[in-house]
Design a protein around this motif. Structure first.
Motif, short mmCIF file in Angstrom:
data_model
loop_
_atom_site.label_atom_id
_atom_site.label_comp_id
_atom_site.label_asym_id
_atom_site.label_seq_id
_atom_site.Cartn_x
_atom_site.Cartn_y
_atom_site.Cartn_z
N ILE A 227 0.85 -1.14 -0.05
CA ILE A 227 0.09 0.13 -0.04
C ILE A 227 0.99 1.30 0.04
N ASN A 228 0.53 2.04 -1.02
CA ASN A 228 1.44 3.29 -1.17
C ASN A 228 0.79 4.39 -1.11
N PHE A 229 1.12 5.57 -0.26
CA PHE A 229 0.49 6.62 -0.03
C PHE A 229 1.22 7.78 -1.03
N TRP A 230 0.63 8.46 -1.72
CA TRP A 230 1.20 9.22 -2.97
C TRP A 230 0.46 10.39 -3.30
N SER A 231 0.84 11.29 -4.24
CA SER A 231 0.22 12.28 -4.83
C SER A 231 1.02 12.83 -5.76
N THR A 232 0.39 13.58 -6.79
CA THR A 232 1.04 14.19 -8.09
C THR A 232 2.16 15.02 -7.43
N TRP A 233 1.86 16.06 -6.69
CA TRP A 233 2.30 17.26 -6.40
C TRP A 233 4.02 16.87 -5.49
N CYS A 234 4.00 15.38 -5.35
CA CYS A 234 5.15 15.00 -4.58
C CYS A 234 6.36 14.36 -5.43
N VAL A 235 7.46 15.17 -5.44
CA VAL A 235 8.46 14.90 -6.26
C VAL A 235 8.98 13.63 -6.26
N PRO A 236 9.21 13.05 -4.99
CA PRO A 236 9.72 11.76 -4.65
C PRO A 236 8.89 10.81 -5.18
N CYS A 237 7.47 10.90 -5.25
CA CYS A 237 6.52 10.28 -5.66
C CYS A 237 6.66 9.98 -7.26
N VAL A 238 6.90 10.97 -7.97
CA VAL A 238 7.15 10.95 -9.28
C VAL A 238 8.25 10.27 -9.70
N TYR A 239 9.37 10.30 -8.94
CA TYR A 239 10.38 9.36 -9.12
C TYR A 239 10.40 8.00 -9.02
N GLU A 240 9.37 7.88 -8.06
CA GLU A 240 9.01 6.44 -7.49
C GLU A 240 7.99 5.82 -8.52
N HIS A 241 7.42 6.48 -9.19
CA HIS A 241 6.13 5.96 -10.14
C HIS A 241 6.53 4.71 -11.21
N PRO A 242 7.76 5.06 -11.78
CA PRO A 242 8.06 3.99 -12.90
C PRO A 242 8.54 2.86 -12.09
N VAL A 243 9.36 2.72 -10.84
CA VAL A 243 9.69 1.73 -9.90
C VAL A 243 8.53 1.04 -9.56
N LEU A 244 7.26 1.61 -9.27
CA LEU A 244 6.01 0.97 -8.90
C LEU A 244 5.45 0.27 -10.28
N VAL A 245 5.43 1.00 -11.20
CA VAL A 245 4.90 0.24 -12.65
C VAL A 245 5.67 -1.00 -12.87
N ALA A 246 6.96 -0.86 -12.68
CA ALA A 246 7.68 -2.22 -13.22
C ALA A 246 7.45 -3.34 -12.16
N ALA A 247 7.60 -2.92 -10.80
CA ALA A 247 7.51 -3.84 -9.58
C ALA A 247 6.01 -4.58 -9.91
N ALA A 248 4.96 -3.75 -10.05
CA ALA A 248 3.53 -4.26 -10.25
C ALA A 248 3.66 -5.39 -11.34
N ARG A 249 4.27 -5.03 -12.41
CA ARG A 249 4.17 -5.87 -13.46
C ARG A 249 5.19 -7.23 -12.98
N ARG A 250 6.20 -6.84 -12.25
CA ARG A 250 6.98 -8.23 -11.99
C ARG A 250 6.56 -9.12 -11.12
N TYR A 251 5.47 -8.43 -9.82
CA TYR A 251 5.06 -9.38 -8.79
C TYR A 251 3.29 -9.43 -9.24
N ARG A 252 2.97 -9.35 -10.51
CA ARG A 252 1.63 -9.12 -10.64
C ARG A 252 0.71 -10.31 -10.17
N ASP A 253 1.07 -11.46 -10.19
CA ASP A 253 0.13 -12.59 -9.57
C ASP A 253 0.21 -12.82 -8.18
N ARG A 254 1.57 -12.15 -7.72
CA ARG A 254 1.83 -12.62 -6.12
C ARG A 254 1.61 -11.55 -5.14
N VAL A 255 1.70 -10.22 -5.54
CA VAL A 255 1.41 -9.14 -4.77
C VAL A 255 0.26 -7.98 -5.34
N GLN A 256 -0.52 -7.52 -4.11
CA GLN A 256 -1.54 -6.49 -4.79
C GLN A 256 -1.11 -5.19 -4.50
#
Lengths: 199, 170
Positions: free
Chosen positions: B65-94
């Motif tokens: 569970i990730n708390f985020w917003s669009t005005w938060c700069v670290p969230c913007v950096y983190e976004h592609p990491v989460l996109v990739a991770a969600a793909r990698r752990y697709r069936d195992r983690v929500q």
């Protein structure tokens, strides 16, 4: 025209009256959602009493995005949301203590602006008084010892006459044997001074 | 007298040095969450598509569970990491995002541009963020299959951190 206006007003009033209980029910359901809160200890609050207690409890909660400010003192969105949550819980009948404990279970003790007077925190409460007492004791000891020294000096010089003392004070520069109170480690310097001022 | 001053001074100063010294090894920005090891706070939020998501819906599978917003700069950096991770752990983690002090319309526009990594839940009153003890975004909570919080991470995630956090619950 006027009849239509009254009719519209009545319809709006009816809508408000019917929707208000639903809003309250939704709110209380949200309160009960978190089992950590348990059962309210107090009766539900409203009006000025609710506002006063909200202000009081909010002033004890640290604003998480500020530097040393309470939720009551900060205009930030986070602080406003937290104050709204305090108000909502107090309105539902949770006591001030229950609200503080609830915030603490989420954020940790850091969220309290005043640390609880228990365990290691007692140091914060006791240390200032302890240091004050130690300081006072040290000052008292110092004063007592200087008084004793003064009294001792006075008792030594008391039996002698004023002229004797004056003579001694004149002699003391010339006769090193007449200086029992002086620090012997300074003798070398004293000797140098005597040689330098010798006519 | 000098010796006494030294002893009294040491008695007064050493505990203070010890207390301050204890904090030297710690990261001052990191505040331990009291929720780690405890059941996650219950919530019932609506995502951007209008679906209701409850904590109990997550039971049975680990969740991030990730708390985020669009005005938060670290969230913007983190976004592609989460996109990739969600793909990698697709069936195992929500992967669940909770929007923190932001507007659904802004989030929709941002996700349309940058891609989504999971449902984005709207927390209009900020009550869920408070229940989770969120100080600021981004903050990430890892839940095991039973809904117990196993870790909290403050700041932008990197791929290695995501792997390390999820390894504990997989």
């Amino acid at each position: 025209m006027a009849t239509r206006g009254v009719g519209l007003g009545l319809a709006l009033l009816a809508l408000l009256l019917t929707s208000a209980p639903a809003l309250v029910a939704q709110d209380s359901a949200a309160v009960e959602l978190d089992p950590r809160l348990g059962v309210p200890d107090d009766a539900p609050l409203s009006g000025p009493a609710l506002e006063a207690l909200t202000q009081e409890i909010s002033s004890l909660i640290r604003c998480p995005v500020c530097q040393g400010l309470s939720v009551a003192d900060s205009p930030t969105t986070s602080a406003v949301a937290m104050q709204d949550e305090v108000r909502r819980l107090l309105a539902a009948g949770y006591s001030g203590d229950q609200v503080l404990v609830y915030f603490e279970t989420s954020y940790g003790e850091f969220i309290r602006l005043e640390p609880k007077a228990q365990g290691f925190n007692l140091v914060v409460w006791i240390a200032p008084f302890a240091f004050l007492l130690i300081g006072a004791a040290l000052v008292a000891m110092r004063v007592r010892s200087s008084r004793a020294q003064l009294a001792d000096n006075a008792s030594r010089s008391a039996p002698r006459s004023a002229s004797q003392s004056q003579e001694e004070s004149q002699d003391v520069d010339h006769d090193p044997h007449n200086e029992p109170e002086r620090d012997p480690s300074l003798e070398a310097y004293r000797q140098r001074v005597r040689e330098e001022v010798k006519p | 007298m000098n010796r006494r001053v030294l002893v009294v001074g040491a008695i007064l100063v050493l505990p203070l040095v010890w207390v301050l010294g204890m904090g030297l090894g710690k990261d001052p920005k990191r505040i331990e969450s009291p929720l780690v090891g405890k059941p996650a706070p219950a919530f019932e939020l609506v995502d951007l598509a209008g679906n209701t998501v409850r904590l109990e819906d997550l039971a049975g599978k680990p969740a991030l569970i990730n708390f985020w917003s669009t005005w938060c700069v670290p969230c913007v950096y983190e976004h592609p990491v989460l996109v990739a991770a969600a793909r990698r752990y697709r069936d195992r983690v929500q992967f669940i995002g909770v929007i923190y002090q932001d507007e659904p319309t802004t989030i929709r526009a941002y996700l349309a541009r940058s891609g989504a990594w999971g449902p984005s839940l709207i927390d209009p009153t900020g009550r869920t963020a408070i229940a989770f003890g969120v100080y600021g975004v981004p903050e990430t909570f890892i839940l095991d299959r039973s809904g117990t919080i196993t870790a909290k991470y403050d700041g932008a995630l990197d791929p290695a951190t995501v792997d390390a956090l999820l390894a504990e619950v997989l």
